[in-house]
Design a protein around this motif. Structure first.
Motif, PDB file in Angstrom:
ATOM      1  N   LEU A 283       0.842  -1.190   0.000  1.00  0.00           N
ATOM      2  CA  LEU A 283       0.000   0.000   0.000  1.00  0.00           C
ATOM      3  C   LEU A 283       0.877   1.241   0.000  1.00  0.00           C
ATOM      4  O   LEU A 283       1.985   1.226   0.530  1.00  0.00           O
ATOM      5  CB  LEU A 283      -0.917   0.003   1.219  1.00  0.00           C
ATOM      6  CG  LEU A 283      -1.902  -1.168   1.353  1.00  0.00           C
ATOM      7  CD1 LEU A 283      -2.649  -1.078   2.673  1.00  0.00           C
ATOM      8  CD2 LEU A 283      -2.882  -1.195   0.197  1.00  0.00           C
ATOM      9  N   HIS A 284       0.357   2.310  -0.567  1.00  0.00           N
ATOM     10  CA  HIS A 284       1.098   3.567  -0.549  1.00  0.00           C
ATOM     11  C   HIS A 284       0.138   4.690  -0.168  1.00  0.00           C
ATOM     12  O   HIS A 284      -1.068   4.604  -0.416  1.00  0.00           O
ATOM     13  CB  HIS A 284       1.747   3.834  -1.912  1.00  0.00           C
ATOM     14  CG  HIS A 284       0.738   4.120  -3.005  1.00  0.00           C
ATOM     15  ND1 HIS A 284       0.320   5.396  -3.327  1.00  0.00           N
ATOM     16  CD2 HIS A 284       0.053   3.298  -3.837  1.00  0.00           C
ATOM     17  CE1 HIS A 284      -0.568   5.346  -4.305  1.00  0.00           C
ATOM     18  NE2 HIS A 284      -0.747   4.084  -4.627  1.00  0.00           N
ATOM     19  N   PRO A 285       0.641   5.776   0.443  1.00  0.00           N
ATOM     20  CA  PRO A 285      -0.221   6.891   0.826  1.00  0.00           C
ATOM     21  C   PRO A 285      -0.875   7.521  -0.403  1.00  0.00           C
ATOM     22  O   PRO A 285      -0.254   7.648  -1.459  1.00  0.00           O
ATOM     23  CB  PRO A 285       0.748   7.871   1.508  1.00  0.00           C
ATOM     24  CG  PRO A 285       1.940   7.060   1.867  1.00  0.00           C
ATOM     25  CD  PRO A 285       2.050   5.987   0.836  1.00  0.00           C
ATOM     26  N   CYS A 286      -2.131   7.913  -0.256  1.00  0.00           N
ATOM     27  CA  CYS A 286      -2.842   8.497  -1.390  1.00  0.00           C
ATOM     28  C   CYS A 286      -4.014   9.319  -0.864  1.00  0.00           C
ATOM     29  O   CYS A 286      -4.338   9.302   0.321  1.00  0.00           O
ATOM     30  CB  CYS A 286      -3.349   7.401  -2.330  1.00  0.00           C
ATOM     31  SG  CYS A 286      -4.535   6.291  -1.543  1.00  0.00           S
ATOM     32  N   ASP A 287      -4.648  10.047  -1.773  1.00  0.00           N
ATOM     33  CA  ASP A 287      -5.889  10.751  -1.482  1.00  0.00           C
ATOM     34  C   ASP A 287      -7.027   9.975  -2.150  1.00  0.00           C
ATOM     35  O   ASP A 287      -6.892   9.532  -3.296  1.00  0.00           O
ATOM     36  CB  ASP A 287      -5.862  12.175  -2.034  1.00  0.00           C
ATOM     37  CG  ASP A 287      -4.748  13.010  -1.426  1.00  0.00           C
ATOM     38  OD1 ASP A 287      -4.245  12.611  -0.367  1.00  0.00           O
ATOM     39  OD2 ASP A 287      -4.389  14.051  -2.008  1.00  0.00           O
ATOM     40  N   THR A 288      -8.130   9.824  -1.444  1.00  0.00           N
ATOM     41  CA  THR A 288      -9.278   9.128  -2.029  1.00  0.00           C
ATOM     42  C   THR A 288     -10.543   9.938  -1.799  1.00  0.00           C
ATOM     43  O   THR A 288     -10.611  10.783  -0.902  1.00  0.00           O
ATOM     44  CB  THR A 288      -9.481   7.724  -1.421  1.00  0.00           C
ATOM     45  OG1 THR A 288      -9.704   7.840  -0.008  1.00  0.00           O
ATOM     46  CG2 THR A 288      -8.276   6.835  -1.679  1.00  0.00           C
ATOM     47  N   GLU A 289     -11.507   9.677  -2.629  1.00  0.00           N
ATOM     48  CA  GLU A 289     -12.848  10.215  -2.423  1.00  0.00           C
ATOM     49  C   GLU A 289     -13.835   9.059  -2.482  1.00  0.00           C
ATOM     50  O   GLU A 289     -13.603   8.078  -3.190  1.00  0.00           O
ATOM     51  CB  GLU A 289     -13.195  11.284  -3.459  1.00  0.00           C
ATOM     52  CG  GLU A 289     -13.258  10.793  -4.888  1.00  0.00           C
ATOM     53  CD  GLU A 289     -13.629  11.898  -5.862  1.00  0.00           C
ATOM     54  OE1 GLU A 289     -13.536  13.078  -5.480  1.00  0.00           O
ATOM     55  OE2 GLU A 289     -14.013  11.576  -7.000  1.00  0.00           O
ATOM     56  N   TYR A 290     -14.909   9.199  -1.721  1.00  0.00           N
ATOM     57  CA  TYR A 290     -15.897   8.132  -1.710  1.00  0.00           C
ATOM     58  C   TYR A 290     -17.272   8.741  -1.441  1.00  0.00           C
ATOM     59  O   TYR A 290     -17.388   9.773  -0.758  1.00  0.00           O
ATOM     60  CB  TYR A 290     -15.565   7.072  -0.653  1.00  0.00           C
ATOM     61  CG  TYR A 290     -15.478   7.583   0.763  1.00  0.00           C
ATOM     62  CD1 TYR A 290     -16.589   7.515   1.618  1.00  0.00           C
ATOM     63  CD2 TYR A 290     -14.308   8.132   1.266  1.00  0.00           C
ATOM     64  CE1 TYR A 290     -16.521   7.976   2.925  1.00  0.00           C
ATOM     65  CE2 TYR A 290     -14.228   8.598   2.562  1.00  0.00           C
ATOM     66  CZ  TYR A 290     -15.337   8.517   3.389  1.00  0.00           C
ATOM     67  OH  TYR A 290     -15.265   8.992   4.683  1.00  0.00           O
TER      68      TYR A 290
END
Length: 1088
Positions: free
Chosen positions: A963-970
């Motif tokens: 896993l790597h750091p990221c920005d998500t939207e949901y």
């Protein structure tokens, strides 16, 4: 817009030809939306289409709602509890919480606590420096000490191994239940540091003087956790003593000198430009060593440092083009990004160093003049195999005579022909020269630059106190703890005070002590002020910015005020995620903030408007309250601090309830308790006491009907009091983890109120909230096992309303379903014969909650799923009609899977020889690296032959984390309560699908009845999935380049006039084995 399109070459339609496919797709989507909107109006059913009578659906919903209300009020006793609080309303007071007063009180308490930690560290500094002043270095010193790895280890004869004497270890709750020795410290060394090196033995012997200070500090302040001394030679003395366990490869990789607390205390902030030679002469093994050297340098940088990397050969290029001409903060994200790019460097051409040096000096000059970067130390790291020329004019132009930029040179490989030139560069620019011939050399040689940067501070004897950012505990081998802890460290440098070494500025090491954020939060518990958003621990936690948590603050008003150490308040509408992001609360929060004196920290608390800012206060006698507190089915929040039990050893074995009882009876006058909170608990115990008798009587009366499906009743109060009562035998309870620590979301914790309490408190009074529960939590892929139902009990005094408690029941899923199917047998016909039922094949019935999750369906496998997964057409229609709304949520602390890189499987077929050579090259490369490490064992001085194991692989960063750091939207879907009933028709090709939605009274449930005979599978499902935010290149670059305002450390130690600049390094005298001499040749021939 049209004019602009024409200007860039448009067709007669005003749309560029190359955009036609995109426009066509948009038009198709528009047609679908328009068709849906048109279909929501009243359309005559087609022939043979099922007609759903609205009055029948309403009857079903009302009947089901009435049955639920009767069942829940009966078993929960909610009406009785509401009456009991109503009876005592005349004696109640509702206290408005003063946010500013609260945050100031918390700040003062934290300041006092942190000051004690600083005093403990100062005493360690004084003891260490005094011990060093009295110690004379003895090159032949023989000394046994407690080696953390070897203690309690025995050989095959049963004798303790050398440095492994008997060391008593006992489990200690204060130290995460680890086995420790609070009488003495132990010493840890990384695998590549020889445990009997004279420098190590003398340092360990000298630092024995810290043992009594460790113990005295802990006795004086029992809230202290780990205390330690990290030596500049590499050993790590930690108190309490503990056994250190190697990893699965038998390696101890932890080196205290790479820790943030060590680096920040040892040096002032710094701007670093790394120049790496990628000319053809660096091919093969030299490049592998150079890459590892860069990685090691990056590991010595922290949050207060700024960095960039430039590769040079015939021309100069930034390894990250986005960072051209700037320095970026050396946070974890940027460091890891640089490491990946360094790993991809390739060599070619001829090295021209003057252009690279000029570029580096220009960046540093521009940043200094613009007031950006660290505004302290500046340095250039030159990594090359020695092919340097035309450098002197660059130094004359940019750096002489003041030498404001230090230049550190690293000669890669065993060639020494360029050593004099590289040493000359370092010595004439206040830097340091080292030669790195093997991977094993990198760690110790890179550390030299830290010693140089620390000289001004050491010579001046400036003992700066530093506090690190919050980070995940890594040095205490998380494998031994249940979970990693977030903490901050206070640290101070330790100097040599000997006059003969003053100009050399010798740093002995750094002392420090950890403060867990949990300990800090005990002084500002969330139950005092409700709760805000919760940060999620993750590997790069320290890169999480306040603006990424309170992301609704687009103008960053709150962040700016706290950065500037202001005291004040701020209000904002927020969306708070609940239940693993499946649900959302819409709140108006008031933020209160101030600074914590003598630290770099600011403190903020958040109060939710309304009941979140109000506390219910009542009067009751101690005698009456004590009687009710002793009931066996009553508990209090074990994580809350009603009484302080973690300081006095005699109190640590007490539960919070036991401590309260001792306090109230006067049995233990030394106990310190929160009197206001204890009074709240006493009052709640008295008011809720009749519930136990009510539930007991009910259980006795319904014992024969226990198979109905209601397992237990429960209630919780604002003060953390919890009561529960079983209606069935414990073996028949549908969810045994509910209300236990195994189900953290269902109990009062330090961080959260229970989910059932939070949801109920945000619903209208008298409304019941339903939640499905799984045996192993929301991630369980099986079917849900139970349903919890809860409602809030509100009290109004002088037109102010506060939530006093929440009460509810747990029932079996089957019981809820049986009640529903029974309710749908009702109809309005006079003869009692119902023409339609939910059991009919031409009707599909769902019961969903206000977030669209299915509680009841004819198909059991759909229970618990989001409705959009099952019927995308229906959810799309409900959204278009406004019955539901889609709320977009963001997670700037997310972890994502890396994208898959698919290579053509046909490529090896093009050239079998090429494929064979590629495989051979890889095997030889791995073999050479292995031989290099094996040979390095014998290439050190004989005194450290067995310990100089190389455990840093040059290719370790090629392995991508899962896993790597990221920005998500949901998306989160929310029912609009203003629309309690609606109906419509969905056009699905050749047929039309009719549906009816009806609110189920006094609940967060909705009844949906649809026509399953019309196939609408052409509509895509509507999913509640998080997706990674993919930024276009320019936006991503802007985000990476942007640097938010931040408060810099208060002090800077860049230069000192007494500094001995000629102490600038020398050639390495490490002897090479014959195999190592051959390795570069083999590598150059075989590696690309």
């Amino acid at each position: 817009m049209l004019g602009f399109l024409r200007n860039i070459g448009s067709t007669g339609t005003g749309v560029p030809r190359h955009q036609w496919p995109w426009v066509r797709a948009c038009l198709q989507k528009t047609v679908v939306v328009l068709w849906l909107l048109l279909s929501s109006t009243s359309l005559a059913p087609t022939q043979g289409q099922t007609k759903i009578p609205l009055e029948t659906v309403k009857l079903w919903a009302d009947t089901f709602g009435r049955d639920l209300y009767n069942t829940i009020t009966k078993y929960s006793g909610s009406l009785l509890l509401q009456k009991k609080y109503k009876d005592v309303e005349p004696s109640l007071k509702i206290k408005e919480v003063d946010g500013l007063e609260l945050v100031r009180k918390f700040s003062e308490d934290m300041e006092n606590m942190l000051r004690r930690k600083v005093e403990a560290v100062k005493s360690l500094v004084e003891a260490a420096e005094e011990a060093d002043l009295k110690h004379e270095f003895n090159a032949s010193l023989v000394f046994d000490y407690y080696n953390s790895v070897l203690i309690n280890e025995k050989d095959e004869k049963g004798n303790f191994v050398e440095l492994g004497a008997e060391f008593i270890l006992e489990s200690n709750a204060h130290f995460s239940n680890l086995r420790v020795n609070t009488s003495v410290s132990s010493v840890q060394l990384p695998t590549n540091v020889y445990n009997k090196d004279p420098d190590i033995l003398n340092g360990v012997y000298m630092s024995e003087a810290l043992n009594p200070v460790f113990v005295e500090n802990f006795q004086r302040d029992p809230t202290l956790t780990w205390q330690y001394f990290g030596s500049s030679t590499g050993f790590f003395r930690i108190y309490p003593g503990i056994k250190w366990t190697p990893d699965e490869n038998g390696v101890i990789a932890f080196d205290c000198r790479n820790s943030g607390w060590y680096i920040q205390a040892a040096t002032s902030p710094k701007d670093i430009v790394i120049l790496v030679d990628v000319s053809g002469s660096m091919k093969g093994l030299r490049m592998a060593i150079a890459k590892h050297t860069i990685t090691t340098i990056l590991d010595t940088l922290g949050e207060n440092d700024f960095v960039n990397i430039i590769a040079y050969n015939d021309y100069v290029h930034y390894i990250e083009p986005c960072f051209k001409g700037i320095l970026v903060q050396a946070d974890r994200d940027n460091r890891e990004h640089f490491k990946q790019l360094v790993d991809e460097l390739v060599v070619k051409g001829v090295g021209v160093v003057d252009q690279a040096l000029s570029e580096a000096f220009e960046i540093l000059k521009q940043f200094q003049e613009a007031g950006r970067g660290s505004l302290c130390n500046q340095a250039i790291m030159l990594i090359t195999d020695g092919a340097v020329e035309d450098y002197e004019p660059v130094f004359e132009k940019y750096n002489w005579p003041d030498c404001k930029v230090r230049v550190f040179t690293y000669l890669i490989g065993r060639e020494v022909s360029s050593a004099d030139r590289l040493k000359w560069i370092a010595c004439n620019n206040k830097g340091y020269y080292t030669q790195i011939s093997t991977l094993a050399d990198a760690q110790e040689n890179v550390m030299e630059y830290l010693h140089v940067l620390s000289r001004p501070m050491v010579i001046n004897h400036d003992h700066d106190i530093i506090w690190t950012e919050a980070y995940m505990d890594s040095k205490l081998f998380a494998s031994k703890t249940q979970s990693s802890m977030l903490l901050t460290t206070v640290a101070m440098p330790v100097f040599s005070k000997k006059n003969e070494t003053r100009s050399h500025g010798i740093l002995l090491g750094v002392v420090g002590s950890d403060v867990t954020l949990r300990e800090l939060m005990k002084l500002a518990p969330r139950y005092k002020y409700r709760e805000g958003k919760k940060l999620k621990p993750k590997p790069n936690y320290n890169s999480v910015d306040l603006s990424e948590v309170e992301w609704e603050d687009q103008a960053e008003v709150l962040r700016t005020a706290m950065i500037n150490r202001e005291t004040g308040s701020f209000s904002m509408d927020v969306k708070a995620p609940l239940d693993k992001g499946k649900r959302v609360l819409f709140l108006t929060n008031d933020y209160f903030f101030t600074d914590i004196s003598d630290t770099p920290f600011s403190l903020g608390v958040v109060l939710s408007r309304g009941h979140g800012e109000r506390i219910l206060l009542g009067n009751t006698s101690v005698e009456e309250g004590l009687h009710d507190l002793l009931h066996p089915d009553l508990t209090v929040a074990s994580d809350w601090i009603y009484c302080i039990t973690d300081i006095d050893p005699d109190h640590r074995k007490l539960s919070q309830l036991e401590a309260m009882i001792r306090f109230l009876t006067g049995e233990d006058p030394d106990l310190e308790c929160d009197e206001e909170l204890v009074r709240e608990v006493l009052f709640d115990a008295v008011v809720t006491a009749p519930m136990e008798a009510y539930w007991t009587a009910l259980a006795l009366n319904i014992s024969e009907e226990s198979e109905q499906g209601v397992d237990l009743a429960f209630l919780g109060t604002r003060a953390g009091l919890l009561r529960s009562s079983l209606f069935v035998g414990s073996e028949k309870v549908s969810n045994r983890k509910f209300l236990t620590p195994e189900d953290e979301a269902s109990i009062f914790t330090m961080d959260n109120f229970p989910l059932w309490y939070r949801q109920a408190s945000e619903q209208p009074p008298g409304s019941f909230v339903f939640n499905l529960r799984w045996a192993d939590g929301p991630e369980d892929t099986g079917e849900p096992v139970s349903v919890t139902v809860s409602t809030a009990v509100a009290v109004t005094v002088e037109e102010k309303t506060a939530i006093a408690a929440a009460v509810g029941i747990q029932m079996k899923v089957e019981f809820l379903q049986r009640q529903f199917w029974a309710a749908t047998q009702q109809c309005n016909t006079e003869d009692g014969q119902c023409p339609q039922s939910c059991e009919d094949s031409d009707l599909d019935c769902f019961v969903i909650d206000n977030n669209g999750f299915i509680l009841i369906s004819e198909r059991l496998q759909e229970t618990g799923r989001f409705l959009g997964e099952v019927d995308g057409a229906l959810v799309t229609q409900l959204l278009s009609m406004g019955a539901f709304s889609r709320v977009t949520m963001y997670d700037y602390q997310a972890m994502c899977k890396p994208p898959d890189h698919h290579h053509s499987s046909a490529q090896p077929l093009v050239s079998p020889i090429s494929a064979f050579l590629t495989a051979t090259r890889w095997l030889v490369k791995e073999l050479l690296l292995f031989l290099l490490e094996w040979s390095a064992w014998g290439s050190w001085h004989n005194t450290g032959a067995d310990a100089k194991t190389v455990f840093h692989h040059s290719h370790k960063h090629k392995k991508q984390d899962l896993l790597h750091p990221c920005d998500t939207e949901y998306p989160v879907f929310v029912h609009q309560t203003a629309i309690q009933e609606t109906n419509g028709v969905i056009a699905c090709g050749t047929c039309q699908k009719m549906f009816v939605m009806q609110q189920i009274p006094s609940s967060n449930l909705l009844l949906l009845v649809t026509d399953p005979t019309c196939d609408c599978s052409a509509f895509p499902p509507v999913l509640q999935e998080a997706t990674e935010v993919k930024y276009i290149t320019s936006v991503k670059c802007d985000r990476m380049r942007s640097q938010k305002p931040r408060r810099r450390p208060d002090s800077c130690h860049a230069f000192h006039p007494e500094e001995n600049a000629q102490d600038c390094g020398g050639a390495s005298d490490i002897s090479a084995s014959f195999l190592l001499l051959l390795l570069p040749l083999g590598t150059c021939m075989l590696l690309p």
